[in-house]
Design a protein around this motif. Structure first.
Motif, mmCIF file in Angstrom:
data_model
loop_
_atom_site.group_PDB
_atom_site.id
_atom_site.type_symbol
_atom_site.label_atom_id
_atom_site.label_comp_id
_atom_site.label_asym_id
_atom_site.label_seq_id
_atom_site.Cartn_x
_atom_site.Cartn_y
_atom_site.Cartn_z
ATOM 1 N N HIS A 179 0.860 -1.192 0.000
ATOM 2 C CA HIS A 179 0.000 0.000 0.000
ATOM 3 C C HIS A 179 0.891 1.236 0.000
ATOM 4 N N THR B 120 0.575 3.700 1.862
ATOM 5 C CA THR B 120 0.772 4.150 3.239
ATOM 6 C C THR B 120 2.186 3.793 3.731
ATOM 7 N N ARG C 195 -0.077 -6.811 -4.575
ATOM 8 C CA ARG C 195 -0.691 -7.765 -3.646
ATOM 9 C C ARG C 195 -1.030 -9.061 -4.353
ATOM 10 N N GLN D 290 -2.617 3.398 -6.111
ATOM 11 C CA GLN D 290 -3.322 4.078 -5.012
ATOM 12 C C GLN D 290 -2.892 5.537 -4.899
ATOM 13 N N GLY E 257 -10.216 3.792 2.018
ATOM 14 C CA GLY E 257 -10.152 3.626 3.465
ATOM 15 C C GLY E 257 -9.550 4.894 4.051
ATOM 16 N N PHE F 240 -5.887 8.961 4.242
ATOM 17 C CA PHE F 240 -6.766 8.087 3.460
ATOM 18 C C PHE F 240 -5.970 7.421 2.355
ATOM 19 N N GLY F 241 -6.535 6.349 1.812
ATOM 20 C CA GLY F 241 -5.917 5.680 0.675
ATOM 21 C C GLY F 241 -7.016 5.219 -0.261
HETATM 22 N N1 PHE Z 1 -3.576 1.556 3.281
HETATM 23 C C1 PHE Z 1 -4.972 1.199 3.329
HETATM 24 C C2 PHE Z 1 -5.216 0.102 2.270
HETATM 25 O O1 PHE Z 1 -4.456 -0.050 1.368
HETATM 26 C C3 PHE Z 1 -5.869 2.377 3.064
HETATM 27 C C4 PHE Z 1 -5.773 3.439 4.125
HETATM 28 C C5 PHE Z 1 -4.851 4.471 4.001
HETATM 29 C C6 PHE Z 1 -6.597 3.402 5.229
HETATM 30 C C7 PHE Z 1 -4.746 5.453 4.994
HETATM 31 C C8 PHE Z 1 -6.527 4.367 6.216
HETATM 32 C C9 PHE Z 1 -5.609 5.384 6.085
HETATM 33 O O2 PHE Z 1 -6.205 -0.594 2.318
#
Ligand code: PHE
Length: 442
Positions: free
Chosen positions: A134, A136, A158, A172, A278, A300-301
């Protein structure tokens, strides 16, 4: 900081090594990605096929629908949030997809036994490095470098099933927005971000609990609610810019290890609810570890493929990778806000071949890693693999041997496949399955 960045469009390749699958270990020396060799170990499961996608950077390619959606999202954040005439958010869209397990998991408080770390779900280079699962994964380092409002855009990897909406690589847009007390409560100076029992100067002297579903124990309810309202308004604003103001949506409570509280946004599309992002309030431990002790942040993502497929009515996720002019020209030189509806050039027929095999004596249907099998099928068959479906499973009453049968659905997006060529590829898949998993074809 610079070590995070890769030169654009680098060519990636794998040399020296034979990839391996967990059910049938083979010795491997190193994995070459780009011009770098990484030591491999029992975690290595990244395949040459997957490595061949690194550096394609679809999100940066002109005329690619993913790139158009990226530009629309960036424009929304640039134009909605400015500070003294400059955009509030900075954009990072060329970070290396090869990250450490620390970046992808530990820095985000993802526990050591969390299922998302499983070898069956990620592409590991070795036990310490993987292809980011991700965006993140870059949050903590960018916070540490002193940034407080930023977007991270790129390709993520993934291991998953194979069908028209899943591909092992997708894209993303992730973001962090931080607020200090004077920004969040500029018109209410008597309100605080942190509870009085929490000392922001000594954040590690306090156990920050997430037992209360409303908020983290270090935060005040007012700060959390105001951030939640901003987060939801900002994201809903984006979705309305993309899909029009009448888009039907709903917020669903979620859990992520790195945010609390957390939500998912779903939109109603083609008679179903579809999850598109999310989000949540960043766990204070992450901010404190990164040296940001006087802020509260949201993150968020969101997934670009889902948005692009819904916006342009693109029926198959593999089309994003098409280099065919019949596809790309439909997105060419258009105003990025133009309404585009993808018109299939034509739909070529599919071929379905089944594969059935007995598992080796020490394996059962439950211990066989289906994602290993899917990767191998994709490795040998390439992009003409449209779907792999488990058709049947069976335990022999006498020998107690386990047997699996999968249907492999082949379709080329740009021409008709002949049964003869499909049979040839199917035979190669059977051979690879026998070689790698020690199974017996039935
Ligand atoms: N990283 C999460 C995913 O890939 C998404 C997300 C990002 C959720 C930042 C909350 C905060 O599913």
């Amino acid at each position: 900081m610079t070590k995070l960045f890769l030169k654009p469009n680098r060519i990636y390749s794998i040399v020296l090594s034979k990839h391996k699958y967990s059910t049938a270990p083979k010795s491997v020396a190193t994995v070459r990605i780009g011009d770098k060799d990484y030591p491999s170990d029992e975690y290595t499961n990244v395949t040459p096929k997957i490595i061949s996608y690194l550096g394609r950077n679809l999100h940066l390619q002109r005329n690619n629908p993913l790139s158009i959606v990226r530009q629309r999202i960036v424009n929304y954040f640039y134009s909605s949030f400015t500070h003294r005439g400059n955009p509030t958010f900075s954009v990072y869209d060329n970070l290396s997809p090869i990250v450490t397990t620390k970046q992808n998991f530990d820095d985000l408080l993802i526990p050591a036994d969390h299922p998302s770390r499983a070898k069956s779900d990620c592409y590991y280079v070795n036990k310490d490095m993987l292809l980011r699962a991700h965006m993140t994964a870059h949050q903590s380092e960018l916070l540490k470098s002193g940034l407080d409002n930023f977007l991270m855009i790129g390709d993520v990897y993934r291991r998953d099933e194979i069908d028209s909406t899943h591909f092992p690589i997708f894209h993303q847009v992730d973001a962090v927005r931080s607020q200090r007390k004077d920004e969040l409560f500029h018109d209410k100076p008597d309100l605080e971000i942190f509870e009085p029992i929490f000392d922001p100067k000594n954040p590690h002297g306090f156990i920050n609990s997430i037992n209360d579903p409303m908020k983290q124990s270090c935060h005040t309810l007012e700060a959390t609610k105001l951030m939640e309202m901003q987060l939801k308004n900002h994201l809903l604003g984006l979705v309305k810019v993309l899909f029009g103001k009448d888009i039907k949506h709903r917020w669903v409570d979620e859990y992520f290890p790195f945010t609390h509280p957390s939500w998912e946004l779903e939109i109603y599309y083609e008679n179903k609810w579809m999850e598109i992002l999310g989000c949540g309030i960043v766990r204070n431990e992450i901010l404190a570890n990164a040296g940001s002790t006087n802020t509260i942040a949201y993150a968020f993502g969101l997934g670009l493929e889902r948005l692009a497929m819904a916006l342009y009515k693109i029926p198959d996720i593999r089309l994003m990778w098409s280099t065919d002019s019949g596809f790309l020209s439909q997105f060419e030189n258009k105003d990025i806000n133009a309404k585009i509806t993808y018109k299939p050039v034509s739909v070529f027929p599919q071929c379905v071949n089944d594969i059935s095999f007995w598992l080796p004596p020490n394996y059962t249907i439950d211990t066989f890693v289906s994602n290993d099998f899917y990767d191998l099928v994709r490795d040998v068959g390439g992009d003409i693999i449209e779907q792999v479906r488990l058709k049947d499973k069976f335990v022999h009453p006498k020998s107690k041997k386990h047997s699996l049968c999968y249907s492999i659905i082949y379709r080329h997006l740009e021409r008709t496949l002949t049964q003869v060529e499909v049979n040839e590829i199917h035979k190669q898949i059977e051979k690879a399955v026998v070689d790698n998993f020690n199974v017996t074809i039935r």
